[in-house]
Design an enzyme around this catalytic site. Structure first.
Site, PDB file in Angstrom:
ATOM      1  CB  SER A 125      -0.854  -0.016   1.263  1.00 50.58           C
ATOM      2  OG  SER A 125      -1.413   1.245   1.500  1.00 50.58           O
ATOM      3  CE1 TYR A 150      -3.724  -2.736   5.675  1.00 51.92           C
ATOM      4  CE2 TYR A 150      -3.248  -0.381   5.582  1.00 51.92           C
ATOM      5  CZ  TYR A 150      -3.519  -1.577   4.938  1.00 51.92           C
ATOM      6  OH  TYR A 150      -3.579  -1.606   3.572  1.00 51.92           O
ATOM      7  CE  LYS A 154      -1.380  -4.442   3.318  1.00 56.63           C
ATOM      8  NZ  LYS A 154      -1.665  -5.759   2.748  1.00 56.63           N
TER       9      LYS A 154
END
Ligand code: UDP
Length: 339
Positions: A125, A150, A154
């Site tokens: 992302s 989160y 990644k």
């Protein structure tokens, strides 16, 4: 014919990717634990492709379950989507996020290696950039300090893949850094199905237009941008799905085990939140009630992609105009609400 395992393949981006892979001549096998999806999009993918897609309701964190899938199918490559993705929830439940997102990726890599290796695409992302000093963001833009668990998962998974390919010459990897995926399939048979109150902008817009939500809050009108609202790079989900096909094709053509390349997947065109709302209203000839609200914690002011690398090396570029994407998003919302 190559067989590609899609983890998290019942989800929003996974189901669109399954359709594009089949169209490009790949066999696909889908695994998903349905923790944040039902089978609506998978059924849509089957209808669109006219194929029955092998599906296993399993959790990628379970090595034994994953092994059974590899025993049944000659897996040549993997696209790994299976992960939790809600920023706010990750702040409240960090252990759950680290455990799930890291274990599932590690398990997929272990099982792939035990079965002779192969090509793997990791779903990353633009959040890894944080707020870049210089825009647009290139793949060389330094990663920022992750502001939530989160985003940190990644970054960690990117590092895991980078290290794994160096150590294991049977692996070849590509990391795709998605900007803001939006829209739905032109058939309105697949699209985003958020559970509860949507966190993302476009599902909130479509639900407000559908009367499910009273008013859209625009988070932040005092940013240092032309209209004061935040700038993002909204990428059509079908274009994004095609980027995965291009990534796999690149790896099969180049056949350079031990390499791990990184590509931005966006349009290269920044749009403000307000511009996006106005375009949605104009193209769909509908009103969306909105009000300006304070900034959302953790949001960056502006981020958009330099996509030159993907354009050149993946021979991929975003094609769907944002107006078309917003029309499809609304068609999907109307379809699932029977409007
Ligand atoms: N946003 C908003 N109202 C909403 C949801 C999102 O104004 O109800 C804004 C958000 O603050 C950000 C942009 O829309 O500036 C895109 O947010 P989204 O959550 O879709 O993606 P992000 O860029 O955070 O990954």
């Amino acid at each position: 014919m190559k067989t590609i395992l899609i983890t998290g393949g019942a989800g929003y981006i996974g189901s669109h990717t399954a359709v594009e892979l089949v169209a490009a001549g790949y066999q696909v096998v889908v695994v998903d634990n349905l923790s944040n999806a039902d089978t609506t999009c998978l059924k849509g993918a089957e209808k669109i492709t006219g194929r029955s897609l092998p599906f296993y309701e399993i959790d990628c964190c379970c090595k034994e379950d994953l092994q059974t899938v590899f025993k049944k199918h000659p897996i040549d490559g993997v696209i790994h989507f299976a992960a939790f993705k809600a920023v706010g929830e990750s702040v409240e439940k960090p252990l759950m996020y680290y455990k799930n997102n890291l274990t599932s990726f590690l398990t997929v890599l272990e099982v792939l290696l035990e079965n002779g290796g192969g090509n793997i695409v990791f779903s990353s992302s633009a959040t890894v950039y944080g707020q870049p000093d210089i825009l647009p963001a290139t793949e060389d833009t330094p990663r920022g300090v992750a502001t939530n668990p989160y985003g940190n998962t990644k970054q960690i998974c990117e590092d895991i893949l980078t290290d794994a390919v160096k150590a294991h010459p049977t692996l070849q990897g590509i990391i795709l850094r998605y900007f803001n995926p939006i829209g739905a399939h032109p058939s309105a048979l697949m699209g985003e199905l958020p559970r509860g109150v949507p966190n993302n902008l476009v599902p909130f817009i479509t639900q407000t237009a559908a009367g499910v939500r009273d008013v859209l809050q625009i988070f932040g009108s005092d940013y240092n941008t032309p209209d004061g609202t935040a700038l993002r790079d909204y990428i059509d989900v079908n274009d994004l799905a095609r980027a995965h096909v291009s990534a796999l094709q690149k790896m099969y053509t180049k056949n350079d085990p031990g390499s791990c390349e990184i590509y931005n997947v966006g349009t290269g065109q920044p749009l403000s939140v307000l511009e996006l709302v106005q375009k949605f209203c104009a193209v769909n000839n509908i009103k969306v009630k909105y009000k300006m609200a304070g900034r959302r914690q953790g949001d960056v002011e502006a981020v958009w992609a330099n996509t030159s690398l993907a354009n050149k090396h993946l021979q991929w570029k975003a094609e769907v105009p944002v107006e078309e994407t917003l029309a499809r998003a609304w068609a999907w919302e109307k379809k699932i609400r029977d409007l």
